[in-house]
Motif scaffolding. Structure first.
Motif, short mmCIF file in Angstrom:
data_model
loop_
_atom_site.label_atom_id
_atom_site.label_comp_id
_atom_site.label_asym_id
_atom_site.label_seq_id
_atom_site.Cartn_x
_atom_site.Cartn_y
_atom_site.Cartn_z
N PHE A 35 0.84 -1.20 0.00
CA PHE A 35 0.00 0.00 0.00
C PHE A 35 0.88 1.25 0.00
O PHE A 35 0.64 2.19 -0.77
CB PHE A 35 -0.90 -0.03 1.24
N GLU A 53 -8.62 -0.45 -4.90
CA GLU A 53 -8.63 -0.74 -3.47
C GLU A 53 -8.22 -2.19 -3.25
O GLU A 53 -8.37 -3.05 -4.13
CB GLU A 53 -10.02 -0.49 -2.87
N ILE A 54 -7.76 -2.43 -2.03
CA ILE A 54 -7.30 -3.75 -1.62
C ILE A 54 -8.28 -4.23 -0.53
O ILE A 54 -8.61 -3.40 0.34
CB ILE A 54 -5.87 -3.67 -1.01
N GLU A 66 -14.24 -5.57 -3.13
CA GLU A 66 -15.21 -5.34 -2.04
C GLU A 66 -15.21 -6.57 -1.12
O GLU A 66 -15.78 -7.63 -1.46
CB GLU A 66 -16.63 -5.02 -2.53
N SER A 67 -14.62 -6.40 0.03
CA SER A 67 -14.42 -7.54 0.92
C SER A 67 -15.72 -8.24 1.32
O SER A 67 -15.74 -9.46 1.49
CB SER A 67 -13.63 -7.11 2.15
N1 LIG Z 1 -14.95 -1.21 0.61
C1 LIG Z 1 -13.65 -1.79 0.40
C2 LIG Z 1 -12.64 -0.95 1.14
C3 LIG Z 1 -11.23 -1.48 0.99
C4 LIG Z 1 -10.22 -0.49 1.51
O1 LIG Z 1 -10.57 0.57 2.08
N2 LIG Z 1 -8.96 -0.82 1.30
C5 LIG Z 1 -7.91 0.12 1.58
C6 LIG Z 1 -6.74 -0.59 2.23
S1 LIG Z 1 -7.18 -1.11 3.85
C7 LIG Z 1 -7.46 0.68 0.28
O2 LIG Z 1 -7.18 -0.06 -0.64
N3 LIG Z 1 -7.40 2.01 0.15
C8 LIG Z 1 -6.90 2.60 -1.06
C9 LIG Z 1 -6.95 4.08 -1.02
O3 LIG Z 1 -7.58 4.63 -0.11
O4 LIG Z 1 -6.34 4.68 -1.90
C10 LIG Z 1 -13.63 -3.23 0.88
O5 LIG Z 1 -14.35 -3.54 1.83
O6 LIG Z 1 -12.93 -4.07 0.28
#
Ligand SMILES: N[C@@H](CCC(=O)N[C@@H](CS)C(=O)NCC(=O)O)C(=O)O
Length: 199
Positions: A35, A53-54, A66-67
């Motif tokens: 990240f 997103e991850i 989307e987890s």
């Molecule tokens: N709604 C997404 C949220 C995933 C999420 O917030 N992942 C964060 C890492 S914990 C991310 O990839 N953020 C990228 C960014 O904010 O640029 C899920 O549930 O998968």
């Protein structure tokens, strides 16, 4: 072909998926995604997930982000009898509700206060803290009204992975939980511990 999971260490949604994979005993290859180095912003990554997103699950070329959707898919496809995602419509509706609550309110309010100031240029504000308490108060109400051991049932469900990982980010900043009951966090910690250490 073995499942691949693009995940970030310590990211709550990524942790939830890894906990579910361990609990369901599904083999997978972990694709550790950096990240900090912005690996999720690359063009190649955006082909799998335009939201950048991850986590992302790769099931033989079927890409799912989307987890919540990943958790539901893993249960439906690989362990349809698992009580982690019950089949009974009402029981399942409560799990789905708690997953939606986490996404829309609980994780949204909490992560804005706990994580955003660590990774981005956000401040912890009184309003942010107020929103955390709103989320915790509502969750407490759901726990009391349903009266079950876990968030959606008397057994652990996929909703608990998400809710407890959101809560964990508050523990990481030494949040004062004295206003709130300990029982739920204690129940989940006992269960999740064995899965944490199997990683
Ligand atoms: N709604 C997404 C949220 C995933 C999420 O917030 N992942 C964060 C890492 S914990 C991310 O990839 N953020 C990228 C960014 O904010 O640029 C899920 O549930 O998968």
């Amino acid at each position: 072909m073995v499942l691949k999971l693009y995940a970030v260490s310590d990211g709550p949604p990524s942790l939830s998926v890894r906990q579910a994979l361990a609990a369901l005993d599904i083999p997978f290859e972990l694709k550790d995604t950096n990240f900090g180095a912005g690996e999720h912003m690359a063009e190649e990554y955006a082909k799998m997930n335009p939201q950048k997103e991850i986590p992302v699950l790769d099931d033989d070329g079927f890409y799912l982000s989307e987890s919540n959707a990943i958790l539901q898919y893993l249960c439906d496809k690989y362990q349809p009898q698992s009580e982690l995602y019950p089949k009974d419509p009402k029981a399942r509706a409560i799990v789905n509700h708690r997953l939606c609550f986490n996404l829309s309110t609980y994780y949204a309010n909490i992560s804005a206060y706990t994580m955003a100031p660590i990774f981005f240029d956000y401040q912890r504000t009184d309003l942010g803290l107020k929103k955390v308490h709103i989320a915790l108060d509502v969750f407490e109400t759901y726990l009391q009204r349903l009266g079950t051991k876990y968030a959606a049932a008397n057994q652990l469900t996929i909703a608990d992975f998400q809710l407890i990982n959101s809560t964990m980010t508050l523990e990481a900043i030494d949040f004062d939980f004295s206003k709130y009951q300990k029982k739920y966090r204690r129940n989940c910690s006992i269960n999740l511990h064995s899965w944490y250490i199997t990683w």
